[in-house]
Design an enzyme around this catalytic site. Structure first.
Site, PDB file in Angstrom:
ATOM      1  N   VAL A  11       0.831  -1.217   0.000  1.00  0.00           N
ATOM      2  CA  VAL A  11       0.000   0.000   0.000  1.00  0.00           C
ATOM      3  C   VAL A  11       0.861   1.261   0.000  1.00  0.00           C
ATOM      4  O   VAL A  11       0.631   2.191  -0.780  1.00  0.00           O
ATOM      5  CB  VAL A  11      -0.971  -0.008   1.207  1.00  0.00           C
ATOM      6  CG1 VAL A  11      -1.640   1.352   1.377  1.00  0.00           C
ATOM      7  CG2 VAL A  11      -2.033  -1.080   1.007  1.00  0.00           C
ATOM      8  N   GLU A 149      -7.870   2.206   2.340  1.00  0.00           N
ATOM      9  CA  GLU A 149      -7.407   1.993   0.962  1.00  0.00           C
ATOM     10  C   GLU A 149      -8.147   0.803   0.347  1.00  0.00           C
ATOM     11  O   GLU A 149      -8.265  -0.239   0.974  1.00  0.00           O
ATOM     12  CB  GLU A 149      -5.888   1.734   0.989  1.00  0.00           C
ATOM     13  CG  GLU A 149      -5.287   1.530  -0.373  1.00  0.00           C
ATOM     14  CD  GLU A 149      -5.723   2.607  -1.360  1.00  0.00           C
ATOM     15  OE1 GLU A 149      -5.523   3.794  -1.093  1.00  0.00           O
ATOM     16  OE2 GLU A 149      -6.305   2.255  -2.416  1.00  0.00           O
ATOM     17  N   LEU A 151      -7.364  -0.340  -2.926  1.00  0.00           N
ATOM     18  CA  LEU A 151      -6.663  -0.881  -4.103  1.00  0.00           C
ATOM     19  C   LEU A 151      -6.616  -2.403  -4.040  1.00  0.00           C
ATOM     20  O   LEU A 151      -6.614  -2.998  -2.956  1.00  0.00           O
ATOM     21  CB  LEU A 151      -5.245  -0.312  -4.211  1.00  0.00           C
ATOM     22  CG  LEU A 151      -4.207  -0.607  -3.120  1.00  0.00           C
ATOM     23  CD1 LEU A 151      -3.611  -1.994  -3.206  1.00  0.00           C
ATOM     24  CD2 LEU A 151      -3.097   0.421  -3.195  1.00  0.00           C
ATOM     25  N   GLU A 153      -4.371  -5.673  -5.120  1.00  0.00           N
ATOM     26  CA  GLU A 153      -3.074  -6.089  -5.636  1.00  0.00           C
ATOM     27  C   GLU A 153      -3.282  -6.676  -7.019  1.00  0.00           C
ATOM     28  O   GLU A 153      -4.286  -7.333  -7.281  1.00  0.00           O
ATOM     29  CB  GLU A 153      -2.423  -7.114  -4.700  1.00  0.00           C
ATOM     30  CG  GLU A 153      -1.898  -6.462  -3.434  1.00  0.00           C
ATOM     31  CD  GLU A 153      -1.281  -7.456  -2.458  1.00  0.00           C
ATOM     32  OE1 GLU A 153      -0.891  -8.553  -2.875  1.00  0.00           O
ATOM     33  OE2 GLU A 153      -1.205  -7.111  -1.272  1.00  0.00           O
ATOM     34  N   LYS A 205     -14.270  -0.006   5.359  1.00  0.00           N
ATOM     35  CA  LYS A 205     -13.250  -0.898   4.776  1.00  0.00           C
ATOM     36  C   LYS A 205     -13.517  -2.365   5.156  1.00  0.00           C
ATOM     37  O   LYS A 205     -13.482  -3.262   4.313  1.00  0.00           O
ATOM     38  CB  LYS A 205     -11.859  -0.451   5.253  1.00  0.00           C
ATOM     39  CG  LYS A 205     -10.732  -1.360   4.853  1.00  0.00           C
ATOM     40  CD  LYS A 205     -10.511  -1.403   3.355  1.00  0.00           C
ATOM     41  CE  LYS A 205      -9.533  -2.499   2.977  1.00  0.00           C
ATOM     42  NZ  LYS A 205      -9.357  -2.636   1.536  1.00  0.00           N
ATOM     43  N   PHE A 250     -16.836 -11.230  -8.746  1.00  0.00           N
ATOM     44  CA  PHE A 250     -16.669 -11.951  -7.487  1.00  0.00           C
ATOM     45  C   PHE A 250     -17.606 -13.146  -7.337  1.00  0.00           C
ATOM     46  O   PHE A 250     -18.001 -13.511  -6.232  1.00  0.00           O
ATOM     47  CB  PHE A 250     -16.840 -10.996  -6.295  1.00  0.00           C
ATOM     48  CG  PHE A 250     -15.508 -10.454  -5.869  1.00  0.00           C
ATOM     49  CD1 PHE A 250     -14.901  -9.441  -6.596  1.00  0.00           C
ATOM     50  CD2 PHE A 250     -14.831 -10.984  -4.797  1.00  0.00           C
ATOM     51  CE1 PHE A 250     -13.648  -8.963  -6.247  1.00  0.00           C
ATOM     52  CE2 PHE A 250     -13.580 -10.515  -4.441  1.00  0.00           C
ATOM     53  CZ  PHE A 250     -12.999  -9.510  -5.157  1.00  0.00           C
ATOM     54  N   GLY A 258      -7.536 -15.788  -0.447  1.00  0.00           N
ATOM     55  CA  GLY A 258      -6.334 -15.699   0.394  1.00  0.00           C
ATOM     56  C   GLY A 258      -5.880 -14.262   0.424  1.00  0.00           C
ATOM     57  O   GLY A 258      -6.696 -13.346   0.360  1.00  0.00           O
ATOM     58  N   CYS A 261      -5.439  -9.524   2.980  1.00  0.00           N
ATOM     59  CA  CYS A 261      -6.564  -8.708   3.456  1.00  0.00           C
ATOM     60  C   CYS A 261      -7.805  -9.504   3.855  1.00  0.00           C
ATOM     61  O   CYS A 261      -8.221  -9.456   5.010  1.00  0.00           O
ATOM     62  CB  CYS A 261      -6.928  -7.666   2.403  1.00  0.00           C
ATOM     63  SG  CYS A 261      -5.613  -6.456   2.211  1.00  0.00           S
TER      64      CYS A 261
HETATM   65  P1  NAD Z   1       3.124  -4.613   3.974  1.00  0.00           P
HETATM   66  O1  NAD Z   1       3.494  -5.627   4.973  1.00  0.00           O
HETATM   67  O2  NAD Z   1       3.344  -4.909   2.521  1.00  0.00           O
HETATM   68  O3  NAD Z   1       3.897  -3.236   4.288  1.00  0.00           O
HETATM   69  C1  NAD Z   1       4.012  -2.679   5.538  1.00  0.00           C
HETATM   70  C2  NAD Z   1       5.373  -1.962   5.644  1.00  0.00           C
HETATM   71  O4  NAD Z   1       5.442  -1.273   6.885  1.00  0.00           O
HETATM   72  C3  NAD Z   1       6.564  -2.909   5.603  1.00  0.00           C
HETATM   73  O5  NAD Z   1       7.458  -2.499   4.587  1.00  0.00           O
HETATM   74  C4  NAD Z   1       7.203  -2.755   6.997  1.00  0.00           C
HETATM   75  O6  NAD Z   1       8.613  -2.885   6.993  1.00  0.00           O
HETATM   76  C5  NAD Z   1       6.776  -1.347   7.349  1.00  0.00           C
HETATM   77  N1  NAD Z   1       6.842  -1.023   8.772  1.00  0.00           N
HETATM   78  C6  NAD Z   1       6.525  -1.803   9.839  1.00  0.00           C
HETATM   79  N2  NAD Z   1       6.718  -1.107  10.978  1.00  0.00           N
HETATM   80  C7  NAD Z   1       7.161   0.118  10.621  1.00  0.00           C
HETATM   81  C8  NAD Z   1       7.537   1.278  11.355  1.00  0.00           C
HETATM   82  N3  NAD Z   1       7.498   1.302  12.680  1.00  0.00           N
HETATM   83  N4  NAD Z   1       7.940   2.361  10.656  1.00  0.00           N
HETATM   84  C9  NAD Z   1       7.999   2.351   9.315  1.00  0.00           C
HETATM   85  N5  NAD Z   1       7.658   1.279   8.570  1.00  0.00           N
HETATM   86  C10 NAD Z   1       7.240   0.182   9.213  1.00  0.00           C
HETATM   87  O7  NAD Z   1       1.606  -4.273   4.245  1.00  0.00           O
HETATM   88  P2  NAD Z   1       0.518  -3.771   3.163  1.00  0.00           P
HETATM   89  O8  NAD Z   1       0.024  -4.914   2.381  1.00  0.00           O
HETATM   90  O9  NAD Z   1       1.059  -2.573   2.469  1.00  0.00           O
HETATM   91  O10 NAD Z   1      -0.660  -3.344   4.155  1.00  0.00           O
HETATM   92  C11 NAD Z   1      -0.589  -2.176   4.953  1.00  0.00           C
HETATM   93  C12 NAD Z   1      -1.987  -1.889   5.488  1.00  0.00           C
HETATM   94  O11 NAD Z   1      -2.869  -1.599   4.401  1.00  0.00           O
HETATM   95  C13 NAD Z   1      -2.635  -3.051   6.246  1.00  0.00           C
HETATM   96  O12 NAD Z   1      -3.416  -2.538   7.271  1.00  0.00           O
HETATM   97  C14 NAD Z   1      -3.525  -3.687   5.193  1.00  0.00           C
HETATM   98  O13 NAD Z   1      -4.613  -4.360   5.760  1.00  0.00           O
HETATM   99  C15 NAD Z   1      -3.989  -2.482   4.426  1.00  0.00           C
HETATM  100  N6  NAD Z   1      -4.383  -2.750   3.041  1.00  0.00           N
HETATM  101  C16 NAD Z   1      -3.667  -3.598   2.279  1.00  0.00           C
HETATM  102  C17 NAD Z   1      -4.038  -3.826   0.951  1.00  0.00           C
HETATM  103  C18 NAD Z   1      -3.262  -4.781   0.084  1.00  0.00           C
HETATM  104  O14 NAD Z   1      -3.795  -5.174  -0.960  1.00  0.00           O
HETATM  105  N7  NAD Z   1      -2.052  -5.190   0.455  1.00  0.00           N
HETATM  106  C19 NAD Z   1      -5.141  -3.170   0.412  1.00  0.00           C
HETATM  107  C20 NAD Z   1      -5.848  -2.279   1.215  1.00  0.00           C
HETATM  108  C21 NAD Z   1      -5.451  -2.077   2.539  1.00  0.00           C
END
Ligand code: NAD
Length: 432
Positions: A11, A149, A151, A153, A205, A250, A258, A261
């Site tokens: 994200v 968010e 989006l 993947e 969300k 869907f 899986g 999220c």
């Molecule tokens: P991710 O694990 O890919 O990324 C999280 C990042 O945060 C990692 O790079 C990690 O090193 C970093 N991090 C951890 N602690 C930190 C700190 N103290 N300071 C700075 N950086 C730090 O996670 P993601 O998939 O990007 O998801 C993030 C959030 O967004 C989650 O809550 C998820 O549910 C939500 N979300 C994800 C998606 C998706 O498709 N992946 C879509 C919508 C919402």
């Protein structure tokens, strides 16, 4: 505008790059030094279609910067996004330690008014917790906004650049203006920016992801019925999907949802409900059905091999939890592989993008092929676990000649049953 994005994962990196693309100066912050070094040197850390080109352009033009230093990262920023992990805790509730630890650190280092925006998926009430954590040490004014968010993947850049809607939860007019200005270039075609209170935004969300997961589990149960009643789920899907009230998307049955999220968000909403004495019965079933579905093909495989999988060799097409991503979090393929390995079978897999991540997770427990056909050599059966487009129209003759056995177990219903009418291949799919 100057923007900081804390957390540079799926994200954070997509958001940061897309905000830079619309002319903002963005600094991405992460605690992972290796990740920040790679990104700062122009090496993309995730696979997401269209991202690398946009990332390199904005890096070169100086609109995208990377640091591990939180204080330096937020200097001069008007908006600070939190795109931090919210994994399930032991009881299934969302673990807020990453979000709240950054909120704690932000208080003492805020030097001027900033809008702190939570982009992580968080339970209702988190905006207040973040506000309290920052308030403890903050000497300047700030606002906390919830901006979940949506989006997906695999199409994240497209989703971010042209969102169906933007949800912004805030009770501050000042923050509302800043957020409205930021998102204006993304909604030029008229898609709505929906302003609401923080709690409703947070729940929106979870409600969205839980509803989509419900659609998938519902169709997987219809598929189960189809198998028992002799109906064809593809026909049923088309029959109901043409009703506008239901919609076409869907409705595809398969080996379960899986990713990072749906599983965790469904669990977290069940847990949040329990905390306010509400038993969210539908969602509990959605989760249960999905658990069963992940290994739905295993009994069919066992029956095909007379309940003895010892020494059997399986080719796997697809490891990622869905196509066009390298993300393997909660990927159904991994559950099936684990089950087959436990029964004494061996596996050779091919995935266009996800093999490196699987290698890190399970190493040499399976073999990794350099292309989809190499994975088939001497296999007793092929299992299709992810619907990458390159698997959609294979050379069935070549599949048959490379494999020792002749069975295909298709967890994503990629082929028509007619493709196998006069074939030596035996085809198993879901709900047909
Ligand atoms: P991710 O694990 O890919 O990324 C999280 C990042 O945060 C990692 O790079 C990690 O090193 C970093 N991090 C951890 N602690 C930190 C700190 N103290 N300071 C700075 N950086 C730090 O996670 P993601 O998939 O990007 O998801 C993030 C959030 O967004 C989650 O809550 C998820 O549910 C939500 N979300 C994800 C998606 C998706 O498709 N992946 C879509 C919508 C919402």
């Amino acid at each position: 505008m100057e923007i900081a994005v804390i957390g540079t994962g799926y994200v954070g990196l997509v958001s940061g790059t897309c905000f830079a693309e619309t002319g903002n100066a963005v600094t991405c912050v992460d605690i992972n030094q290796g990740k920040i070094d790679r990104l700062a040197h122009g090496e993309i850390t995730i696979y997401e279609p269209g991202l690398e080109k946009m990332f390199l352009k904005n890096l070169r033009d100086g609109r995208l910067k990377f640091t591990t230093d939180l204080k330096k990262g937020i200097e001069g920023a008007q908006i600070v996004f939190l795109a931090l992990p919210t994994p399930p805790g032991e009881d299934g509730s969302a673990d807020l330690k990453y979000v709240l630890s950054v909120a704690d650190q932000l208080g003492p280092i805020l030097e001027d008014y900033k809008v702190i925006v939570n982009k992580s998926t968080v339970p209702v009430g988190t905006a207040d917790k973040v506000k309290d954590a920052i308030s403890k040490h903050a000497k300047v004014e700030f606002d906390v906004v919830s901006n979940p968010e949506f989006l997906r993947e695999g199409v994240a850049v497209e989703d971010f650049m042209k969102p169906d809607r933007v949800v912004i939860g805030t009770s501050s007019d000042r923050a509302k203006k800043v957020m409205g200005d930021l998102y204006a270039p993304f909604v030029r075609q008229g898609n709505p920016v929906i302003f609401m209170d923080e709690k409703s935004a947070e729940l929106t969300k979870y409600a969205a992801n839980s509803f989509l997961a419900t659609k998938i589990s519902f169709m997987n149960e219809i598929a189960q019925l189809c198998e028992r009643l002799g109906a064809d789920v593809d026909m049923v899907r088309r029959g109901i999907g043409s009703d506008d009230r239901i919609g076409k998307r869907f409705l595809f049955p398969g080996i379960g949802y899986g990713g990072s999220c749906f599983p965790k968000d469904v669990q977290a909403l069940i847990k949040s409900s329990e905390e306010v004495d509400y038993d969210f019965q539908i969602l509990k079933s959605v989760e249960k059905v999905n658990e069963m579905q992940k290994t739905h093909l295993i009994p069919k495989i066992e029956a095909h091999f007379n309940y003895d999988l010892k020494g059997k060799h399986f080719a796997f097409w697809g490891l990622a939890f869905k196509p066009n991503t390298d993300d393997i979090r909660e990927a159904p393929a991994l559950y099936m592989i684990e089950s087959l390995l436990n029964s004494g079978a061996t596996v050779a897999a091919f995935d266009p993008e996800a093999m490196n991540n699987v290698k890190v997770l399970i190493g040499d427990k399976i073999q990794y092929a350099s292309n989809q056909y190499q994975a088939l050599v001497k296999a007793d059966a092929l299992v299709i676990a992810t619907e990458w487009s390159e698997f959609r129209t294979p050379d069935f003759g070549r599949i048959g000649s490379l494999m020792e056995g002749k069975a295909i177990f298709d967890g994503r219903n990629l082929y028509s049953k007619c493709d196998f009418n006069n074939s030596e291949l035996e085809y198993y799919s879901i709900g047909r």
